[in-house]
Motif scaffolding. Structure first.
Motif, PDB file in Angstrom:
ATOM      1  N   ALA B 242       0.819  -1.208   0.000  1.00  0.00           N
ATOM      2  CA  ALA B 242       0.000   0.000   0.000  1.00  0.00           C
ATOM      3  C   ALA B 242       0.848   1.251   0.000  1.00  0.00           C
ATOM      4  CB  ALA B 242      -0.925   0.007   1.216  1.00  0.00           C
ATOM      5  N   THR B 243       0.372   2.211  -0.767  1.00  0.00           N
ATOM      6  CA  THR B 243       0.993   3.530  -0.772  1.00  0.00           C
ATOM      7  C   THR B 243      -0.072   4.552  -0.408  1.00  0.00           C
ATOM      8  OG1 THR B 243       2.641   2.962  -2.432  1.00  0.00           O
ATOM      9  CG2 THR B 243       2.059   5.286  -2.251  1.00  0.00           C
ATOM     10  N   THR B 244       0.221   5.336   0.600  1.00  0.00           N
ATOM     11  CA  THR B 244      -0.668   6.426   0.988  1.00  0.00           C
ATOM     12  C   THR B 244       0.098   7.722   0.779  1.00  0.00           C
ATOM     13  OG1 THR B 244      -1.722   5.037   2.654  1.00  0.00           O
ATOM     14  CG2 THR B 244      -2.005   7.418   2.895  1.00  0.00           C
ATOM     15  N   SER B 245      -0.425   8.583  -0.079  1.00  0.00           N
ATOM     16  CA  SER B 245       0.259   9.846  -0.351  1.00  0.00           C
ATOM     17  C   SER B 245      -0.641  11.008   0.009  1.00  0.00           C
ATOM     18  CB  SER B 245       0.635   9.941  -1.834  1.00  0.00           C
ATOM     19  OG  SER B 245       1.631   8.999  -2.127  1.00  0.00           O
ATOM     20  N   VAL B 246      -0.103  11.898   0.803  1.00  0.00           N
ATOM     21  CA  VAL B 246      -0.915  12.969   1.361  1.00  0.00           C
ATOM     22  C   VAL B 246      -0.226  14.304   1.134  1.00  0.00           C
ATOM     23  CG1 VAL B 246      -2.028  13.815   3.479  1.00  0.00           C
ATOM     24  CG2 VAL B 246      -1.616  11.360   3.181  1.00  0.00           C
ATOM     25  N   SER B 247      -1.011  15.302   0.764  1.00  0.00           N
ATOM     26  CA  SER B 247      -0.472  16.653   0.694  1.00  0.00           C
ATOM     27  C   SER B 247      -1.334  17.546   1.579  1.00  0.00           C
ATOM     28  CB  SER B 247      -0.500  17.124  -0.767  1.00  0.00           C
ATOM     29  OG  SER B 247      -0.915  18.456  -0.831  1.00  0.00           O
ATOM     30  N   VAL B 248      -0.691  18.364   2.382  1.00  0.00           N
ATOM     31  CA  VAL B 248      -1.438  19.196   3.329  1.00  0.00           C
ATOM     32  C   VAL B 248      -1.087  20.667   3.107  1.00  0.00           C
ATOM     33  CG1 VAL B 248      -2.026  19.594   5.753  1.00  0.00           C
ATOM     34  CG2 VAL B 248      -1.355  17.296   4.993  1.00  0.00           C
ATOM     35  N   ILE B 272       3.746  11.857   3.612  1.00  0.00           N
ATOM     36  CA  ILE B 272       2.971  13.063   3.934  1.00  0.00           C
ATOM     37  C   ILE B 272       3.812  14.293   3.631  1.00  0.00           C
ATOM     38  CG2 ILE B 272       1.668  14.267   5.717  1.00  0.00           C
ATOM     39  CD1 ILE B 272       1.496  11.644   7.210  1.00  0.00           C
ATOM     40  N   ARG B 273       3.266  15.126   2.790  1.00  0.00           N
ATOM     41  CA  ARG B 273       4.024  16.300   2.360  1.00  0.00           C
ATOM     42  C   ARG B 273       3.336  17.573   2.807  1.00  0.00           C
ATOM     43  NH1 ARG B 273       4.154  16.481  -3.737  1.00  0.00           N
ATOM     44  NH2 ARG B 273       2.453  17.983  -3.496  1.00  0.00           N
ATOM     45  N   GLN B 274       4.150  18.456   3.340  1.00  0.00           N
ATOM     46  CA  GLN B 274       3.645  19.753   3.781  1.00  0.00           C
ATOM     47  C   GLN B 274       3.658  20.699   2.583  1.00  0.00           C
ATOM     48  OE1 GLN B 274       6.057  21.241   6.979  1.00  0.00           O
ATOM     49  NE2 GLN B 274       4.876  23.131   7.156  1.00  0.00           N
ATOM     50  N   ASP B 275       2.499  21.223   2.236  1.00  0.00           N
ATOM     51  CA  ASP B 275       2.422  22.132   1.094  1.00  0.00           C
ATOM     52  C   ASP B 275       2.045  23.547   1.485  1.00  0.00           C
ATOM     53  OD1 ASP B 275       3.365  20.906  -1.188  1.00  0.00           O
ATOM     54  OD2 ASP B 275       1.530  19.733  -1.454  1.00  0.00           O
ATOM     55  N   GLY B 276       2.311  23.889   2.751  1.00  0.00           N
ATOM     56  CA  GLY B 276       2.035  25.242   3.225  1.00  0.00           C
ATOM     57  C   GLY B 276       2.528  25.316   4.658  1.00  0.00           C
ATOM     58  N   VAL B 301       7.806  11.761   6.303  1.00  0.00           N
ATOM     59  CA  VAL B 301       7.171  13.035   6.645  1.00  0.00           C
ATOM     60  C   VAL B 301       8.049  14.141   6.067  1.00  0.00           C
ATOM     61  CG1 VAL B 301       6.539  14.579   8.539  1.00  0.00           C
ATOM     62  CG2 VAL B 301       6.094  12.116   8.728  1.00  0.00           C
ATOM     63  N   ASP B 302       7.455  14.898   5.174  1.00  0.00           N
ATOM     64  CA  ASP B 302       8.235  15.889   4.428  1.00  0.00           C
ATOM     65  C   ASP B 302       7.854  17.299   4.874  1.00  0.00           C
ATOM     66  OD1 ASP B 302       9.512  17.464   2.582  1.00  0.00           O
ATOM     67  OD2 ASP B 302       8.791  16.363   0.815  1.00  0.00           O
ATOM     68  N   HIS B 303       8.674  17.864   5.750  1.00  0.00           N
ATOM     69  CA  HIS B 303       8.434  19.242   6.190  1.00  0.00           C
ATOM     70  C   HIS B 303       9.081  20.189   5.191  1.00  0.00           C
ATOM     71  CE1 HIS B 303       6.426  18.623   9.983  1.00  0.00           C
ATOM     72  NE2 HIS B 303       7.309  17.696  10.330  1.00  0.00           N
ATOM     73  N   ALA B 304       8.256  20.713   4.310  1.00  0.00           N
ATOM     74  CA  ALA B 304       8.786  21.538   3.231  1.00  0.00           C
ATOM     75  C   ALA B 304       8.534  23.019   3.452  1.00  0.00           C
ATOM     76  CB  ALA B 304       8.166  21.088   1.895  1.00  0.00           C
ATOM     77  N   HIS B 305       7.773  23.346   4.510  1.00  0.00           N
ATOM     78  CA  HIS B 305       7.481  24.742   4.814  1.00  0.00           C
ATOM     79  C   HIS B 305       7.646  24.988   6.307  1.00  0.00           C
ATOM     80  CE1 HIS B 305       5.741  25.807   0.841  1.00  0.00           C
ATOM     81  NE2 HIS B 305       5.500  24.500   0.809  1.00  0.00           N
ATOM     82  N   ALA B 306       7.639  26.255   6.681  1.00  0.00           N
ATOM     83  CA  ALA B 306       7.872  26.614   8.075  1.00  0.00           C
ATOM     84  C   ALA B 306       6.675  26.271   8.963  1.00  0.00           C
ATOM     85  CB  ALA B 306       8.171  28.113   8.181  1.00  0.00           C
ATOM     86  N   HIS B 307       6.934  26.233  10.270  1.00  0.00           N
ATOM     87  CA  HIS B 307       5.902  26.076  11.304  1.00  0.00           C
ATOM     88  C   HIS B 307       5.085  24.801  11.170  1.00  0.00           C
ATOM     89  CE1 HIS B 307       6.558  30.007  13.154  1.00  0.00           C
ATOM     90  NE2 HIS B 307       6.724  30.477  11.931  1.00  0.00           N
ATOM     91  N   GLY B 308       5.708  23.754  10.681  1.00  0.00           N
ATOM     92  CA  GLY B 308       4.991  22.477  10.616  1.00  0.00           C
ATOM     93  C   GLY B 308       5.213  21.694  11.902  1.00  0.00           C
ATOM     94  N   ARG B 309       4.166  21.003  12.341  1.00  0.00           N
ATOM     95  CA  ARG B 309       4.313  20.130  13.503  1.00  0.00           C
ATOM     96  C   ARG B 309       3.996  18.704  13.095  1.00  0.00           C
ATOM     97  NH1 ARG B 309      -0.063  22.884  16.614  1.00  0.00           N
ATOM     98  NH2 ARG B 309      -0.274  23.775  14.559  1.00  0.00           N
ATOM     99  N   SER B 310       4.760  17.757  13.580  1.00  0.00           N
ATOM    100  CA  SER B 310       4.406  16.362  13.350  1.00  0.00           C
ATOM    101  C   SER B 310       4.746  15.541  14.576  1.00  0.00           C
ATOM    102  CB  SER B 310       5.120  15.804  12.115  1.00  0.00           C
ATOM    103  OG  SER B 310       6.523  15.812  12.289  1.00  0.00           O
ATOM    104  N   ARG B 311       3.860  14.591  14.871  1.00  0.00           N
ATOM    105  CA  ARG B 311       4.079  13.694  15.996  1.00  0.00           C
ATOM    106  C   ARG B 311       3.842  12.287  15.484  1.00  0.00           C
ATOM    107  NH1 ARG B 311       1.277  10.521  18.639  1.00  0.00           N
ATOM    108  NH2 ARG B 311      -0.748  11.248  17.919  1.00  0.00           N
ATOM    109  N   GLN B 312       4.778  11.413  15.742  1.00  0.00           N
ATOM    110  CA  GLN B 312       4.641  10.048  15.255  1.00  0.00           C
ATOM    111  C   GLN B 312       4.961   9.057  16.359  1.00  0.00           C
ATOM    112  OE1 GLN B 312       7.243   8.925  11.973  1.00  0.00           O
ATOM    113  NE2 GLN B 312       5.857   7.261  11.407  1.00  0.00           N
ATOM    114  N   LEU B 313       4.074   8.068  16.500  1.00  0.00           N
ATOM    115  CA  LEU B 313       4.327   6.964  17.427  1.00  0.00           C
ATOM    116  C   LEU B 313       4.083   5.677  16.663  1.00  0.00           C
ATOM    117  CD1 LEU B 313       4.708   5.717  20.292  1.00  0.00           C
ATOM    118  CD2 LEU B 313       2.238   5.954  20.600  1.00  0.00           C
TER     119      LEU B 313
END
Ligand SMILES: Nc1ncnc2c1ncn2[C@@H]1O[C@H](COP(=O)(O)OP(=O)(O)OP(=O)(O)O)[C@@H](O)[C@H]1O
Ligand SMILES: [Mg+2]
Lengths: 257, 437
Positions: B242-248, B272-276, B301-313
């Motif tokens: 499975a591939t799950t691709s997300v843009s936010v 998961i890609r940050q688009d803003g 998890v692709d932090h491509a812009h400022a002020h992104g938060r991510s939490r992973q467990l």
């Protein structure tokens, strides 16, 4: 108040224990009779929690000498769960969090195991829910704590209340309460102390490990012991606690020397 | 045995019949995907991304190609998998949509919300399909996404607008026959300010081998919130890719909670890609596996812009001779200042033969960021076991209860009570059953 005539519940003689090869307990003599309240005080690191955990059967502590007889049986021969089932209870200084396990599930499992083993009827979830809510009233605990994971995210004081709730459910013969008062606010201290007093009888006994005289105003001890360097270095009545509060621990060492 | 030959034959069989008919939609996309799939070779353990996951057992499988007509099971048979509190449901049986088992709101009945099959959305010329499908899950160097896209004829389409707050859509993929390959496809478009939840659920009515090859694309608009739950409860012999691709987009929120019970081999790629700026991601994973299962999660998890938060467990409970793989990549690109990212991977091994390979992969190119990660692999905590034993529980019961809790801690976060209940029952079965209930 004890008249010194209750039957002996716990008799510890010359108990020595070490952890990772380091001796911590260096010869403890300690006797508790039914109906009594004992307080153990003493500086940080003197071995109070170690003593409690050794008696509860913690596998990391190696008993290197001495004996401990609990209600006529050799306590040191029993596993931790056998000690609990035979009526020894430890309220932890730092209760452990168990994420993912609902408090109600845990409490019912403990109740059914320990009391079921003593011939009491096991309770199904609904029956237990009624039963535990009654016990929670005694400690003025919100029933919402039943649905939350065991101790997870509980405040320091909430964890201590949950420990005493377990004491109320398991009806131990001997309860060691390791710093149950630390972390409790003034009202909670009174409520929890009243709860403990409510559970006392002529057939059981309580050992309070504490740093503060305040708890002892509510649960009045028959004996106060001072632990230092892995030994009980002084024993007195409740007035000893007042003296310790006023003078600290320094004078005891000097007096002994 | 010639591995190259076997894998080539496997791929040829997988692609035979995939070529799009000109009257169908998305012909250009599908033709391109087919071209790419033919050009790419199947992954082997020589590929860095597949180092721990050997798909050779899959390549040896003689899979039947997707079929147009499949016998539909009765509603009773799938009743156990239905979540009563989620009225909107799309059911696919061996890859085919089942209108009779599904419950889809009629078009226009919920303002701002479109829930339909991809086939219907393509036929109606919904512009959002053209705009998003195939844009997030690239077919250029992901073979299995390319194969899925080459076969793209149907799937789930969800478009949520601002008015459609709080809807949950249950996508249930049922395997009823052995040796079948299904290519599930989901496209979720949450427009600016929208809120929607997706439950992606894989179940099986039989114990034989089959293959699921899924692609999920989620486009989260500015200020939109998407909660995504994936439950993978395939048969023990199943292969699940499975591939799950997300843009936010800016200030959007996306959470992904994935529970896998394995199958023979499962591989979950989550990208998961940050688009803003100002986005928030939450990832929770549980692999609860036994027997010969291999469960592999690769997150990116692709932090491509400022002020992104991510939490992973990500948690793994590995019993028997099972094998868990976790590769958690976090990229903080240049300019992604004030990123706040945490990743935690905790694994418990329940037997000597159980095995876990875990690799955090942090790549940080911005200087004003907070990134924390940790990984632990081991047994249960001795203090926890002792605590429970002082309450009278035997050591075995204590260990079972702690193992249950370790896993249930993730499952309990699923916001759908009936699914939590059914998964908790499954966890319980493997951790002492009634003894700890
Ligand atoms: N697992 C362990 N490993 C190493 N040292 C230990 C361990 N457990 C206890 N100790 C040491 O044993 C000594 C006694 O600790 P213990 O916790 O019994 O003290 P305490 O009297 O309960 O103190 P406090 O009043 O601060 O609670 C301390 O020096 C402590 O560091
Ligand atoms: Mg202590």
């Amino acid at each position: 108040m004890s008249n010194g005539a209750g039957k002996i519940l716990l008799d510890v003689r010359g108990l020595c224990a070490s952890v990772a090869g380091v001796p911590i307990l260096k010869g403890i003599d300690f006797t508790v009779r039914a109906g009594e309240v004992h307080a153990i005080m003493g500086p940080n690191g003197s071995g109070k929690s170690t003593f409690s955990k050794v008696l509860a059967g913690h596998p990391s502590y190696e008993v290197t000498g001495g004996t401990a007889v609990f209600d006529g049986v050799d306590l040191l021969e029993l596993s931790a769960e056998e000690r609990a089932r035979s009526g020894f209870f430890l309220s932890f200084q730092y209760p452990v969090e168990v994420p993912g396990v609902a408090n109600a599930q845990f409490l019912r499992l403990a109740y059914n195991t320990v009391l079921g083993g003593r011939g009491r009827d096991e309770l199904d979830p609904l029956e237990f829910d009624d039963f535990v809510r009654e016990k929670m009233k005694l400690l003025e605990m919100d029933p919402a704590f039943l649905d939350r994971s065991v101790n997870t995210g509980f405040s320091g004081g909430e964890k201590k209340r949950n420990e005493i709730l377990q004491m109320a459910l398991l009806e131990p013969k001997l309860a060691f309460l390791d710093e149950t008062d630390s972390g409790l606010d003034i009202d909670a201290l009174r409520i929890v102390a009243q709860g403990v007093n409510h559970l006392r009888s002529a057939d059981n006994a309580v050992v309070l490990v504490t740093h503060y005289q305040r708890l002892l105003n509510y649960i009045v001890p028959d004996f106060v012991h001072v632990m230092d360097g892995g030994r009980l270095v002084k024993t007195g009545g409740r007035e000893l606690a007042l003296e310790l509060e006023a003078r600290g621990y320094d004078w005891i060492g000097k007096q002994a020397a | 045995m010639d591995v190259t030959k076997i894998s080539r034959e496997f791929l040829d069989a997988l692609l035979s019949g995939a070529a799009p008919v000109p009257t169908e939609g998305l012909v250009a996309l599908r033709s391109h995907a087919l071209e790419r799939a033919n050009a790419l070779s199947v992954p082997t353990t020589r590929d860095e991304e597949w180092r721990f996951t050997d798909l050779a057992p899959l390549y040896r499988l003689a899979l039947r190609k997707p079929v147009d007509e499949v016998p539909m099971p009765s509603a009773d048979v799938i009743a156990a998998w239905i979540a009563p509190e989620v009225p909107t449901r799309l059911v696919f049986v061996d890859g085919r949509f089942s209108p009779s088992l599904s419950a889809v709101p009629t078009a226009g009945s919920t303002p701002g919300l479109t829930v339909t099959t991809l086939a219907a959305a393509m036929a109606s010329g919904d512009a959002a399909v053209q705009a998003h499908v195939g844009k997030l899950a690239s077919v250029d160097d992901d073979l299995f996404a390319a194969v899925n896209t080459a076969w793209l004829r149907d799937g789930v389409f969800v478009r949520a607008g601002r008015g459609a707050a709080g809807r949950t859509i249950h996508c249930l993929f049922v395997a009823t026959q052995a040796d079948v390959v299904q290519h599930p496809r989901i496209l979720v478009v949450a427009e600016d300010g929208a809120e929607v939840a997706l439950v992606e659920d894989y179940v099986s009515l039989q114990e034989g081998a089959y293959c699921v090859n899924a692609v999920v694309e989620v486009a989260v608009g500015a200020n939109a919130r998407v909660r995504h739950v994936k439950v993978q409860r395939d048969s023990a012999k199943a292969f699940h890719l499975a591939t799950t691709s997300v843009s936010v987009q800016r200030d959007g929120f996306y959470s992904n909670l994935a529970v896998t019970f394995g199958g023979r081999i499962s591989r979950n790629n989550i990208h998961i890609r940050q688009d803003g700026t100002g986005t928030e991601f939450e990832l929770d994973g549980l692999a609860f596996i036994d027997g010969r299962s291999l469960a592999d999660t690769h997150s990116f998890v692709d932090h491509a812009h400022a002020h992104g938060r991510s939490r992973q467990l990500h948690k793994c409970v590995v019993a028997g001779g099972a094998h868990a793989v976790f590769n958690g990549r976090i990229l903080v690109r240049e300019g992604a200042q004030k990123t706040d990212s945490t990743q935690e991977n905790r694994s418990i091994l329940l037997s000597d033969k159980a095995h876990v390979d875990t690799k955090p992969q942090l790549e940080i190119f911005a200087d004003d960021v907070k990134c924390a990660h940790g990984a632990t692999v081991g047994q249960l905590e001795a203090e926890e076991v002792f605590y429970l034993m002082t309450r009278g529980l035997s050591e075995g019961t204590a260990r079972n209860l702690l193992t249950y809790g370790f896993a249930a801690d993730v499952v309990n976060r699923i916001p759908i009570a009936s699914i939590v209940k059914s998964l908790a029952a499954r966890l319980l079965e493997h951790t002492g059953g009634q003894e700890i209930a």
